[in-house]
Enzyme design. Structure first.
Site, PDB file in Angstrom:
ATOM      1  N   HIS A 153      -0.910  -5.522   2.462  1.00 43.32           N
ATOM      2  CA  HIS A 153      -2.202  -6.217   2.443  1.00 43.32           C
ATOM      3  C   HIS A 153      -2.015  -7.605   1.828  1.00 43.32           C
ATOM      4  CE1 HIS A 153      -5.954  -3.471   2.869  1.00 43.32           C
ATOM      5  NE2 HIS A 153      -6.043  -4.484   3.695  1.00 43.32           N
TER       6      HIS A 153
ATOM      7  N   GLU B 294       0.828  -1.216   0.000  1.00 41.69           N
ATOM      8  CA  GLU B 294       0.000   0.000   0.000  1.00 41.69           C
ATOM      9  C   GLU B 294       0.858   1.260   0.000  1.00 41.69           C
ATOM     10  OE1 GLU B 294      -3.049  -0.201  -0.574  1.00 41.69           O
ATOM     11  OE2 GLU B 294      -3.586  -2.248   0.006  1.00 41.69           O
TER      12      GLU B 294
ATOM     13  N   CYS C 296      -7.631  -1.634   8.223  1.00 41.22           N
ATOM     14  CA  CYS C 296      -6.266  -1.647   7.693  1.00 41.22           C
ATOM     15  C   CYS C 296      -5.867  -0.243   7.290  1.00 41.22           C
ATOM     16  CB  CYS C 296      -6.163  -2.608   6.509  1.00 41.22           C
ATOM     17  SG  CYS C 296      -6.268  -4.330   7.022  1.00 41.22           S
TER      18      CYS C 296
HETATM   19  N1  PCA Z   1      -8.245  -6.687   7.118  1.00 40.87           N
HETATM   20  C1  PCA Z   1      -9.185  -5.624   7.287  1.00 40.87           C
HETATM   21  C2  PCA Z   1      -9.050  -5.232   8.747  1.00 40.87           C
HETATM   22  C3  PCA Z   1      -8.331  -6.349   9.412  1.00 40.87           C
HETATM   23  C4  PCA Z   1      -7.778  -7.145   8.305  1.00 40.87           C
HETATM   24  O1  PCA Z   1      -6.979  -8.079   8.423  1.00 40.87           O
HETATM   25  C5  PCA Z   1      -8.991  -4.475   6.293  1.00 40.87           C
HETATM   26  O2  PCA Z   1      -8.598  -4.730   5.146  1.00 40.87           O
HETATM   27  O3  PCA Z   1      -9.240  -3.325   6.626  1.00 40.87           O
END
Ligand code: PCA
Length: 202
Positions: free
Chosen positions: A167, A82, A145
Site C-alpha cells: 500500500h 500488508e 486493495c
Molecule cells: N486504493 C484503494 C483501491 C484502489 C487503490 O489504489 C484501496 O486502498 O482499497
C-alpha cells in the site's frame, strides 16, 4: 520461457483521478531480475472486473509471483507492507461502477484472514537501507486493495508462488519513494525465488 512476476496497480477511483500505484508498477514493466521478467497490469477499481483481468493475466504466461499494490488514504505516510487480507467488503467510496458494499464478505464460508507470502522482512530491510519509510501493516482496509489481496491469497496459485500487497501513500512528493518500494518488492521477490530454486536443486 522466462517466467513472469506480475505487478498490479489500480486505475482511478473517487477523488483520485489518477492513481499513482499505476505509475509505480508501470515503471517496472519489462525489466527483469534473476531471470524473472516483471509485467505491469492496471486493474479497475471494481471487484468482478479486477479479478477477471487477473484471471486473464494468470492464464497467459506462467506467473511466478504476484505483487499487487494500490494507494491508501494518506498522502505522505510510510509504505505499508500488508501482512494479511480480510474476508470483508465495506466501501466508504463507491467503486467505478457506482457499487457500494456494506458489511459484506468476499466469499461466504471462507477464512476470515489470509496471509500474504511475499518476503516482507527482506523488502522492509532493503527499504530501510534506502531510507524509505515503511511499516508492516495488519490492516489492508475493506475496499478493493484488501479484496484483490484476499482474492489472490484465496485463488490457489501453484505452491511456492508468493503473493502479497503493498500500500502506497498517494501524494506527489511520495512518488520517488513509491518507485523505490515497487523496485525493492519486485527484486527481493525475484531473488527469493531464485535462491529457493538453487536450494531445491542443491
Ligand atoms: N486504493 C484503494 C483501491 C484502489 C487503490 O489504489 C484501496 O486502498 O482499497
Amino acid at each position: 520461457m522466462q517466467e513472469t512476476i506480475l505487478l498490479t496497480g489500480f486505475g482511478p477511483f473517487g477523488e483520485h483521478t489518477h492513481n499513482p500505484s499505476q505509475d509505480a508498477v508501470q515503471a517496472m514493466d519489462g525489466r527483469s531480475c534473476e531471470g524473472f521478467r516483471f509485467k505491469a497490469l492496471t486493474l479497475p477499481v471494481q471487484l468482478e472486473r479486477a479479478t477477471e483481468a487477473l484471471e486473464e493475466a494468470l492464464a497467459g504466461a506462467p506467473v511466478a509471483a504476484v505483487i499487487a499494490c494500490g494507494i491508501y488514504g494518506d498522502a505522505s505516510g510510510p509504505v505499508r507492507l500488508e501482512l494479511a487480507a480480510r474476508n470483508r467488503l465495506h466501501y466508504s467510496v463507491p467503486d467505478v461502477d457506482g457499487k457500494l458494499c456494506r458489511d459484506e464478505v468476499i466469499e461466504a464460508g471462507a477464512p476470515e484472514l489470509l496471509y500474504g507470502t511475499l518476503p516482507l522482512a527482506g523488502i522492509k530491510q532493503r527499504l530501510e537501507r534506502e531510507g524509505v519509510a515503511c511499516t508492516l501493516s495488519e490492516d489492508a482496509g475493506s475496499y478493493l486493495c484488501n479484496a484483490v489481496f484476499y482474492w489472490l491469497a484465496r485463488r490457489g496459485l501453484p505452491e511456492g508462488t508468493p503473493v502479497g500487497f503493498v500500500h502506497l501513500p498517494h501524494g506527489a512528493e511520495a512518488q520517488p519513494d513509491n518507485l523505490k518500494a515497487l523496485h525493492a518488492a519486485a527484486e527481493e521477490t525475484a531473488r527469493r525465488l531464485a535462491a529457493q530454486r538453487v536450494e531445491a536443486t542443491a
